[in-house]
Design a protein around this motif. Structure first.
Motif, PDB file in Angstrom:
ATOM      1  N   ALA A  82      65.228  24.805  13.228  1.00 54.42           N
ATOM      2  CA  ALA A  82      64.299  24.790  12.209  1.00 54.42           C
ATOM      3  C   ALA A  82      63.089  24.772  13.075  1.00 54.42           C
ATOM      4  CB  ALA A  82      64.548  23.588  11.531  1.00 54.42           C
ATOM      5  N   ASP A  85      62.164  28.368  13.555  1.00 56.66           N
ATOM      6  CA  ASP A  85      61.398  28.804  12.542  1.00 56.66           C
ATOM      7  C   ASP A  85      59.776  28.478  12.127  1.00 56.66           C
ATOM      8  OD1 ASP A  85      63.970  29.760  12.093  1.00 56.66           O
ATOM      9  OD2 ASP A  85      64.405  28.475  10.441  1.00 56.66           O
ATOM     10  N   ARG A  86      59.564  27.120  12.461  1.00 55.59           N
ATOM     11  CA  ARG A  86      58.466  26.949  12.177  1.00 55.59           C
ATOM     12  C   ARG A  86      57.350  27.238  12.975  1.00 55.59           C
ATOM     13  NH1 ARG A  86      60.891  21.731  11.609  1.00 55.59           N
ATOM     14  NH2 ARG A  86      59.956  21.076  13.413  1.00 55.59           N
ATOM     15  N   ILE A  88      57.499  30.425  14.589  1.00 54.88           N
ATOM     16  CA  ILE A  88      57.397  31.873  14.307  1.00 54.88           C
ATOM     17  C   ILE A  88      56.344  31.999  13.235  1.00 54.88           C
ATOM     18  CG2 ILE A  88      58.488  33.752  13.621  1.00 54.88           C
ATOM     19  CD1 ILE A  88      60.963  32.728  15.276  1.00 54.88           C
ATOM     20  N   VAL A  89      56.926  31.153  12.220  1.00 51.45           N
ATOM     21  CA  VAL A  89      55.741  31.276  10.958  1.00 51.45           C
ATOM     22  C   VAL A  89      54.467  30.773  11.153  1.00 51.45           C
ATOM     23  CG1 VAL A  89      55.391  30.526   8.647  1.00 51.45           C
ATOM     24  CG2 VAL A  89      57.647  31.188   9.362  1.00 51.45           C
ATOM     25  N   THR A  90      54.087  29.745  12.100  1.00 52.90           N
ATOM     26  CA  THR A  90      52.766  29.362  12.363  1.00 52.90           C
ATOM     27  C   THR A  90      52.171  30.322  13.140  1.00 52.90           C
ATOM     28  OG1 THR A  90      53.381  27.172  12.323  1.00 52.90           O
ATOM     29  CG2 THR A  90      51.374  27.816  13.863  1.00 52.90           C
ATOM     30  N   SER A  93      50.327  32.917  10.952  1.00 51.03           N
ATOM     31  CA  SER A  93      49.432  32.541  10.267  1.00 51.03           C
ATOM     32  C   SER A  93      48.063  32.556  11.006  1.00 51.03           C
ATOM     33  CB  SER A  93      49.636  31.165   9.863  1.00 51.03           C
ATOM     34  OG  SER A  93      49.433  30.027  10.942  1.00 51.03           O
ATOM     35  N   ASN A  94      46.928  31.919  10.477  1.00 48.59           N
ATOM     36  CA  ASN A  94      45.715  32.157  11.376  1.00 48.59           C
ATOM     37  C   ASN A  94      45.439  30.858  11.932  1.00 48.59           C
ATOM     38  OD1 ASN A  94      45.079  30.533   9.123  1.00 48.59           O
ATOM     39  ND2 ASN A  94      43.532  31.868   8.093  1.00 48.59           N
ATOM     40  N   ARG A  95      46.503  29.980  12.133  1.00 48.10           N
ATOM     41  CA  ARG A  95      46.191  28.771  12.947  1.00 48.10           C
ATOM     42  C   ARG A  95      47.006  28.953  14.167  1.00 48.10           C
ATOM     43  NH1 ARG A  95      47.194  27.670   8.204  1.00 48.10           N
ATOM     44  NH2 ARG A  95      49.655  27.727   8.743  1.00 48.10           N
ATOM     45  N   PHE A 238      45.061  23.949  14.917  1.00 45.56           N
ATOM     46  CA  PHE A 238      46.415  24.047  15.168  1.00 45.56           C
ATOM     47  C   PHE A 238      47.504  23.364  14.303  1.00 45.56           C
ATOM     48  CE2 PHE A 238      44.450  24.413  19.435  1.00 45.56           C
ATOM     49  CZ  PHE A 238      45.082  25.453  19.926  1.00 45.56           C
ATOM     50  N   ASN A 239      48.596  24.052  14.257  1.00 51.93           N
ATOM     51  CA  ASN A 239      49.869  23.393  13.562  1.00 51.93           C
ATOM     52  C   ASN A 239      50.558  22.750  14.785  1.00 51.93           C
ATOM     53  OD1 ASN A 239      49.478  24.062  11.150  1.00 51.93           O
ATOM     54  ND2 ASN A 239      51.135  25.583  11.146  1.00 51.93           N
ATOM     55  N   PHE A 240      50.764  21.440  14.580  1.00 52.74           N
ATOM     56  CA  PHE A 240      51.434  20.692  15.875  1.00 52.74           C
ATOM     57  C   PHE A 240      53.066  20.752  15.551  1.00 52.74           C
ATOM     58  CE2 PHE A 240      48.260  17.645  17.978  1.00 52.74           C
ATOM     59  CZ  PHE A 240      47.273  18.283  17.387  1.00 52.74           C
ATOM     60  N   GLU A 241      53.768  20.857  16.602  1.00 57.42           N
ATOM     61  CA  GLU A 241      55.291  20.976  16.453  1.00 57.42           C
ATOM     62  C   GLU A 241      55.539  19.900  17.809  1.00 57.42           C
ATOM     63  OE1 GLU A 241      57.021  21.596  14.204  1.00 57.42           O
ATOM     64  OE2 GLU A 241      55.455  23.140  13.173  1.00 57.42           O
TER      65      GLU A 241
ATOM     66  N   GLU B 358      51.246  28.148   2.373  1.00 56.61           N
ATOM     67  CA  GLU B 358      51.476  29.445   3.129  1.00 56.61           C
ATOM     68  C   GLU B 358      52.887  29.392   3.975  1.00 56.61           C
ATOM     69  OE1 GLU B 358      49.287  32.160   6.716  1.00 56.61           O
ATOM     70  OE2 GLU B 358      48.189  30.490   5.596  1.00 56.61           O
ATOM     71  N   GLN B 359      52.745  28.179   4.703  1.00 60.28           N
ATOM     72  CA  GLN B 359      53.898  28.042   5.733  1.00 60.28           C
ATOM     73  C   GLN B 359      54.989  27.798   4.843  1.00 60.28           C
ATOM     74  OE1 GLN B 359      53.332  27.723   8.892  1.00 60.28           O
ATOM     75  NE2 GLN B 359      55.044  26.580   9.809  1.00 60.28           N
ATOM     76  N   LEU B 363      58.289  30.501   5.538  1.00 62.65           N
ATOM     77  CA  LEU B 363      59.605  29.896   6.046  1.00 62.65           C
ATOM     78  C   LEU B 363      60.473  30.477   5.262  1.00 62.65           C
ATOM     79  CD1 LEU B 363      58.693  26.328   7.005  1.00 62.65           C
ATOM     80  CD2 LEU B 363      59.558  28.078   8.545  1.00 62.65           C
ATOM     81  N   LEU B 366      61.086  34.214   5.897  1.00 65.04           N
ATOM     82  CA  LEU B 366      61.770  34.287   7.393  1.00 65.04           C
ATOM     83  C   LEU B 366      63.423  33.930   7.169  1.00 65.04           C
ATOM     84  CD1 LEU B 366      62.008  34.595  10.540  1.00 65.04           C
ATOM     85  CD2 LEU B 366      61.306  32.108  10.622  1.00 65.04           C
ATOM     86  N   ARG B 367      63.501  32.885   6.240  1.00 68.78           N
ATOM     87  CA  ARG B 367      65.062  32.445   6.302  1.00 68.78           C
ATOM     88  C   ARG B 367      65.657  33.177   5.153  1.00 68.78           C
ATOM     89  NH1 ARG B 367      63.053  25.978   6.736  1.00 68.78           N
ATOM     90  NH2 ARG B 367      63.094  26.244   9.046  1.00 68.78           N
ATOM     91  N   SER B 383      55.009  21.075   9.868  1.00 68.72           N
ATOM     92  CA  SER B 383      54.111  21.898  10.563  1.00 68.72           C
ATOM     93  C   SER B 383      52.707  21.639  10.338  1.00 68.72           C
ATOM     94  CB  SER B 383      54.418  23.146  10.105  1.00 68.72           C
ATOM     95  OG  SER B 383      55.656  23.896  10.590  1.00 68.72           O
TER      96      SER B 383
END
Ligand SMILES: Nc1ncnc2c1ncn2[C@@H]1O[C@H](COP(=O)(O)OP(=O)(O)OP(=O)(O)O)[C@@H](O)[C@H]1O
Ligand SMILES: [Mg+2]
Lengths: 384, 517
Positions: A82, A85-86, A88-90, A93-95, A238-241, B358-359, B363, B366-367, B383
């Motif tokens: 997961a 996924d997060r 890639i989606v981030t 985005s514009n972050r 930033f999105n932190f992961e 948006e996230q 997601l 994507l899924r 996120s």
């Protein structure tokens, strides 16, 4: 700039990354070259829509990292699907994306793989250090030209950020928190406005607007010695992961097995590394890492870093030991010697903790299991 | 599972689904506590007028239907069943108990409510709880209550597991929500029914005949098939079909079973000393599978939100589409932000919320989902809300979110239920002593037992409950007059929590008397 797919490489022999920890490996090639064939296959089969500026669709990027058996694409990251996924989606985005976590959890590896798949190029990279300056991030000047002609696009020497914005690729920023906060903060405007101002140039040339596909992927350690707190303005961009270490022994054993075998193949070392030895290695790492053994005994955790990366390194070094100094079959004593070397780094207390582990846990297992007995027999290395 | 054991083709799957719907009989496969199944059943019931409605669940629960469908009843409620077996040569006296929970979006409750309001005959058709205890069912162990809506068959299926892996779903729960909950609002009931039936056929193909006999499944199915046949015999040709609402795992074999000459199982319960069913109030917290109970789904409050949204759209005569899940997801994010701001003084700027929304959508796309599911919300929060390490700063945020998705709702038993005197006595005393029974949160008490008479009474009540083994209060410190320890202490410290088990245990203890103290 290097692009995907120009070069053919033999996937079989180079299918795994060499690790920083394994110094005996030759120079490493960037991910987009190592996995060039896999990337081509993914691109050819890619039917999903691609975000502007991306070389692959988000789904194909996912397959590249988590593997797709049908396209003979290998799994490269184990554990938290997961998270991928997060990430890639981030990046769509514009972050920006900031990967944080303990050392050796594959933050840098992920950063390289993601950029290789998304931008086809992982080389726009800034190495964060305490002495990093703003011009190393954005741009500097060819002083001879500057003096001769004054500020001009010709005299400008693009830094990684400039290059990434112009080309529409992802800029990697390794070890962001080691950089002085004022320098870190020059990312704020780049990330929010997606424009790089060059006040020295005139008119249109004084602004570089980012091309689609640009983003920033940083890695950082939040707790190590000598790291700086990030400003909250930068944090917001930033999105932190958090990348965690694998807490599934079976998966970790699979990772250690595959990466060690690939390294050995690459080094053309032919040894017998049985599954039970890998399990022994992963068990010992888990015991020491989490402070509770399989049997439920509580032990003190050494301060040394014991990530999966170290586990692979121990497996590899033990194999080399068995190959060059033994009979080519890896046994408990080879693992034990390397494990001791990994744990005993600079903290004197770690020796005490490891001795206790041998005396309380290994000794018990040695009664029933021949390989653990061989581990026990190597205990004397601890006292040297 | 060895390959080739599955005699399954897409054709056989389609046939299976069509056997479930005939002019005489509709066997409607459900998953317990699934809003999508509840919704599709609701739509089916708008189209047909069944001659009778039969629901999976112990037969004697039928007498409780008026209570469960009572206007005063507020979900979640549960039927609490217990059964005491006489001591035998091999075993001492053993007491077994179980919950059968209901919430607004339980398909079973939708069927009960609809049938009651239209005065269609409705009854439960499964083996009695005591009979289940007689079977060699290892899952019903003496001691703590089990659930009558166990769904481990699906979790055990290797076939479903592999499909889930292929779709990138991490858990059985995520897989179900992805396949069935997300598309449900925009689907017709036939489409939904064939998908559920295919899913259940796959799970079924993974269980061996022997397993199913051992865990009592075959006997239960024989019983249900017998009841369905009774209803078919009673049905007039001019009437609508018999409607059987049963777990999908059983549904897929029932048509065949009914057509065969199957015998009703006979399970004489000679050694049962005492048995009893009662409607008790239940809680969302307990319904949440995440809290370790085998029945139910994760995050009841989330599913309730979707259910309410579908009902609301319908009432407003607006189209019910998957879009409402996007709105519900955003609402979750807004609620979370509100709690974090007000209760925890965290700064959640609006751009952060926009980013999270948006996230969530990204997601879900994507899924490959029609609309976001629980995991997408949780991941979006991970996120975008957490500016640090997930396990450090993030732990609190994730906990608040999980609690929010799980919910605190507690049901209300209609007064007509004739609450046993012991329960009434407890509730009255607790109210007088100002104990909080409104939710299931733990609370602490410090009792000055020597100087404050009211505190002494509270202490007596708590000790009385402990003596009856009613789970409610835990004494953390204070004098222990039995062991003779800590006698110099003046204060007692307790922690208490009013959970569904409290009421269930009181119902059961009613046979000892009518007052706690
Ligand atoms: N979950 C994992 N999946 C695959 N490989 C892993 C995993 N965890 C660790 N590794 C291995 O560990 C190696 C070390 O990773 P890397 O250098 O990227 O770590 P890092 O998190 O950047 O560490 P540092 O904080 O020290 O920079 C990887 O190249 C990989 O071989
Ligand atoms: Mg790194």
């Amino acid at each position: 700039m290097q692009r995907t797919g120009r070069r053919k490489v033999n996937i079989d022999s180079r299918d795994s990354r060499n690790m920083d920890a394994c110094t005996s490996s030759p120079l490493r090639a960037p991910a987009e070259q190592v996995y060039a064939e896999q990337l081509i296959r993914l691109q050819e089969q890619d039917r999903s829509p691609r975000p502007e500026g991306w070389k692959l669709s988000p789904r194909a990027v996912r397959s590249f990292i988590l593997g797709d058996p049908e396209l003979a694409v290998s799994r490269k990251f184990y554990g938290d699907d997961a998270l991928i996924d997060r990430c890639i989606v981030t990046l769509m985005s514009n972050r920006g994306l900031l990967l944080v976590g303990e050392p050796g959890t594959a933050k840098s590896m992920l950063s390289e793989l993601l950029t290789a798949a998304i931008s086809g190029y992982s080389g726009c990279t800034i190495q964060g250090t305490a002495g990093l300056t703003e011009d190393q991030v954005k741009y500097s000047w060819n002083y001879a030209l500057l003096l001769a002609e004054g500020p001009s696009p010709r005299a400008l020497v693009p830094g990684p950020m400039h290059q990434a914005m112009r080309e529409g690729v992802i800029c990697r920023f390794e070890e962001l928190t080691r950089v002085q906060p004022e320098i870190q903060d020059c990312l704020i405007s780049l990330l929010s406005d997606k424009v790089l101002t060059i006040p020295e140039l005139e008119g249109e040339q004084s602004h570089l607007f980012a091309t689609h596909g640009f983003n920033v992927l940083a890695t950082a350690n939040l707790r190590d010695r000598g790291v700086h707190e990030m400003s909250s303005a930068l944090k917001r961009r930033f999105n932190f992961e958090t990348v965690r270490s694998i807490n599934d022994r079976r998966l970790e054993a699979q990772l250690v097995r595959e990466q060690t075998r690939a390294l050995l193949k690459h080094a053309q070392v032919d040894v017998v590394l049985e599954t039970d030895i890998i399990e022994l290695l992963v068990t010992a790492f888990n015991d020491l890492r989490y402070g509770t053994t399989e049997e439920g005994t509580v032990i003190e955790r050494p301060a040394a870093v014991l990530s999966s990366a170290e586990a692979v390194a121990v497996g590899y070094a033990a194999s080399l030991d068995a190959h060059y100094f033994g009979d080519g079959v890896v046994g408990g004593e080879h693992i034990a010697r390397q494990l001791i070397g990994t744990v005993l780094k600079d903290n004197p207390d770690d020796g005490k903790k490891l001795r206790h582990y041998f005396d309380v846990v290994v000794r018990q297992r040695a009664i029933k299991d021949a390989q653990w007995r061989r581990v026990m027999n190597a205990r004397s290395e601890l006292d040297r | 599972m060895e390959p080739g054991r599955l005699p399954i083709t897409s054709k056989s799957l389609r046939q299976g689904a069509s056997a479930l719907v005939t002019p005489e009989l509709i066997v409607f496969p459900v998953r317990h506590h699934s809003p999508s199944c509840a919704w599709q059943l609701h739509k089916l019931l708008q189209e047909i007028t069944p001659s009778a409605v039969l629901v999976e669940g112990p037969r004697s629960f039928s007498s409780l239907i008026p209570l469960l469908t009572h206007a005063e009843a507020r979900m979640p409620l549960a039927v609490y069943a217990y059964s005491v077996a006489r001591p035998s040569a091999s075993e001492p006296e053993s007491r077994r108990s179980a919950f059968y929970p209901f919430c607004d979006y339980s398909p079973e409750l939708v069927a009960l409510r609809n049938a009651s309001s239209r005065e269609i005959p409705v009854r439960f058709i499964d083996l009695e709880f005591s009979e289940l205890c007689q079977l060699e069912d290892q899952s019903i162990v003496p001691g703590a209550p089990v659930s009558l809506l166990d769904e481990s068959h699906y979790q055990r299926s290797q076939y479903l597991k592999r499909l889930a892996d292929q779709l990138g779903c991490r858990s059985h729960e995520e897989f179900w929500e992805h396949l069935f909950e997300a598309p449900a609002p925009g689907q017709g009931w036939r489409e939904h029914l064939s998908a559920v039936s295919a899913y259940c056929e796959l799970a079924r193909a993974d269980s061996s005949e022997q397993e199913l006999r051992e865990d009592g499944t075959l006997q239960r199915e024989a019983e249900m098939a017998w009841h369905i046949r009774q209803a078919l015999d009673e049905r007039q040709p001019s009437q609508g079909p018999v409607l059987a609402v049963v777990g999908g795992f059983h549904a897929v074999v029932l048509p065949q079973l009914i057509a065969s000459d199957i015998q009703r199982p006979s399970l004489p319960c000679r050694n049962i000393k005492d048995e009893f069913n009662a409607v008790v109030r239940y809680g969302f917290e307990r319904l949440d599978q995440l809290n370790g109970y085998s029945a139910g789904m994760t995050s009841p409050a989330w599913h309730q939100k979707i259910w309410d949204a579908m009902r609301r759209k319908e009432q407003l005569k607006q189209p019910v589409t998957a879009a409402l899940r996007y709105t519900a997801g955003l609402e979750v994010l807004l609620d979370l932000a509100a709690t974090l701001r007000s209760t925890y003084q965290m700064a959640i700027p609006t751009p952060m919320l926009i980013a999270a929304n948006e996230q969530m959508c990204g997601l879900a796309a994507l899924r490959g989902r029609v609309a976001p599911i629980r995991e997408d919300i949780v991941d979006a929060v991970t996120s975008c809300f957490i500016k640090g390490e997930t396990d450090g700063d993030g732990a609190l945020i994730r906990k608040v979110l999980t609690d929010q998705l799980s919910g605190q709702a507690l049901g209300h038993v209609p007064s007509a239920a004739g609450v046993p005197p012991l329960v009434r006595d407890f509730e009255r005393s607790a109210q007088q002593l100002r104990l909080k029974l409104g939710d299931t949160r733990p609370r602490s008490l410090v009792l000055d037992i020597y100087r404050r008479p009211a505190h002494r009474l509270t202490s007596r009540l708590l000790h009385g409950l402990a003596l009856l083994s009613v789970p409610f209060g835990v004494r953390l410190a204070g004098p222990d007059f039995v062991k003779g320890t800590g006698l110099d202490r003046l204060l007692e410290r307790w922690e208490y929590r009013y959970t569904p088990s409290t009421q269930a245990a009181l119902v059961e203890a009613s046979l000892y008397g009518t007052t706690v103290t």
